[in-house]
Write a protein that holds these residues in place. Structure first.
Motif, PDB file in Angstrom:
ATOM      1  N   SER A  85       0.807  -1.218   0.000  1.00 23.58           N
ATOM      2  CA  SER A  85       0.000   0.000   0.000  1.00 23.58           C
ATOM      3  C   SER A  85       0.841   1.268   0.000  1.00 23.58           C
ATOM      4  O   SER A  85       0.460   2.260  -0.623  1.00 23.58           O
ATOM      5  N   ILE A  86       1.985   1.280   0.676  1.00 19.96           N
ATOM      6  CA  ILE A  86       2.816   2.480   0.707  1.00 19.96           C
ATOM      7  C   ILE A  86       3.391   2.751  -0.678  1.00 19.96           C
ATOM      8  O   ILE A  86       3.351   3.883  -1.170  1.00 19.96           O
ATOM      9  N   GLU A  87       3.923   1.708  -1.323  1.00 22.10           N
ATOM     10  CA  GLU A  87       4.460   1.880  -2.672  1.00 22.10           C
ATOM     11  C   GLU A  87       3.359   2.281  -3.648  1.00 22.10           C
ATOM     12  O   GLU A  87       3.574   3.108  -4.532  1.00 22.10           O
ATOM     13  N   TYR A  88       2.173   1.702  -3.484  1.00 22.57           N
ATOM     14  CA  TYR A  88       1.042   2.047  -4.340  1.00 22.57           C
ATOM     15  C   TYR A  88       0.692   3.525  -4.171  1.00 22.57           C
ATOM     16  O   TYR A  88       0.445   4.239  -5.149  1.00 22.57           O
ATOM     17  N   GLY A  89       0.688   3.994  -2.931  1.00 21.08           N
ATOM     18  CA  GLY A  89       0.395   5.400  -2.658  1.00 21.08           C
ATOM     19  C   GLY A  89       1.424   6.329  -3.270  1.00 21.08           C
ATOM     20  O   GLY A  89       1.084   7.394  -3.811  1.00 21.08           O
ATOM     21  N   ILE A  90       2.693   5.968  -3.197  1.00 23.14           N
ATOM     22  CA  ILE A  90       3.754   6.786  -3.791  1.00 23.14           C
ATOM     23  C   ILE A  90       3.581   6.857  -5.303  1.00 23.14           C
ATOM     24  O   ILE A  90       3.689   7.930  -5.908  1.00 23.14           O
ATOM     25  N   ASN A  91       3.302   5.704  -5.932  1.00 24.26           N
ATOM     26  CA  ASN A  91       3.094   5.684  -7.387  1.00 24.26           C
ATOM     27  C   ASN A  91       1.884   6.524  -7.793  1.00 24.26           C
ATOM     28  O   ASN A  91       1.929   7.241  -8.801  1.00 24.26           O
ATOM     29  N   LYS A 124       2.781  10.196  -7.668  1.00 24.58           N
ATOM     30  CA  LYS A 124       3.580  10.589  -8.826  1.00 24.58           C
ATOM     31  C   LYS A 124       2.692  10.781 -10.054  1.00 24.58           C
ATOM     32  O   LYS A 124       2.862  11.739 -10.815  1.00 24.58           O
ATOM     33  N   LYS A 125       1.746   9.861 -10.243  1.00 25.45           N
ATOM     34  CA  LYS A 125       0.846   9.975 -11.399  1.00 25.45           C
ATOM     35  C   LYS A 125      -0.024  11.222 -11.299  1.00 25.45           C
ATOM     36  O   LYS A 125      -0.260  11.906 -12.301  1.00 25.45           O
ATOM     37  N   ILE A 126      -0.503  11.530 -10.096  1.00 23.08           N
ATOM     38  CA  ILE A 126      -1.321  12.734  -9.909  1.00 23.08           C
ATOM     39  C   ILE A 126      -0.502  13.981 -10.193  1.00 23.08           C
ATOM     40  O   ILE A 126      -0.993  14.923 -10.834  1.00 23.08           O
ATOM     41  N   GLU A 127       0.743  13.999  -9.745  1.00 20.58           N
ATOM     42  CA  GLU A 127       1.631  15.138 -10.033  1.00 20.58           C
ATOM     43  C   GLU A 127       1.830  15.321 -11.525  1.00 20.58           C
ATOM     44  O   GLU A 127       1.806  16.444 -12.030  1.00 20.58           O
TER      45      GLU A 127
END
Length: 132
Positions: A100-106, A109-112
């Motif tokens: 979940s943490i890696e998913y949140g980071i990805n 990044k996509k939202i940015e």
């Protein structure tokens, strides 16, 4: 004891705290990544079983190796947990790799990336409108 009772929540948090401490300080297995954290622990109401959600900072291979190392050290971890936490039964621990943490980071990044593209489009359209 019900699943979401106050006692079960306290047991979950105590097991989480002690399990984190055991993994961080006591286990010397080289397969276990130094950037390993226990995200959550769910102990069954009868205190027989527990699921520990483990997050590993790094690639997928490091996560799998860490889970293998933890499964190998399960007996030692359970013994240490029994000594540190006074429970009627010491739960059998199942380690689950938590992404979940890696998913949140990805996702961040996509939202940015999307917001940067929107800002670029807005600036292009505003300059075109100013030229007219």
């Amino acid at each position: 004891m019900r699943k979401n009772s106050v006692k079960n929540i306290r047991v979950n948090s105590e097991v989480l705290r002690e399990l984190s401490s055991i993994i961080r300080e006591d286990i010397k297995d080289p397969r276990i990544n130094s950037m390993t954290s226990v995200v959550a622990v769910e102990v069954t109401p009868d205190l027989k079983f527990a699921k520990a959600y483990i997050s590993v900072l790094g690639n997928e291979e490091a996560g799998q190796e860490t889970i293998k190392g933890l499964k190998n050290a399960e007996g030692y971890i359970r013994k240490q947990l029994a000594q540190r936490v006074n429970l009627r039964n010491t739960p059998k621990i199942t380690f689950v790799l938590d992404q979940s943490i890696e998913y949140g980071i990805n996702m961040s990044k996509k939202i940015e990336e999307v917001t940067k593209d929107l800002h670029k489009e807005e600036s292009v359209t505003s300059t075109n409108n100013n030229e007219l």
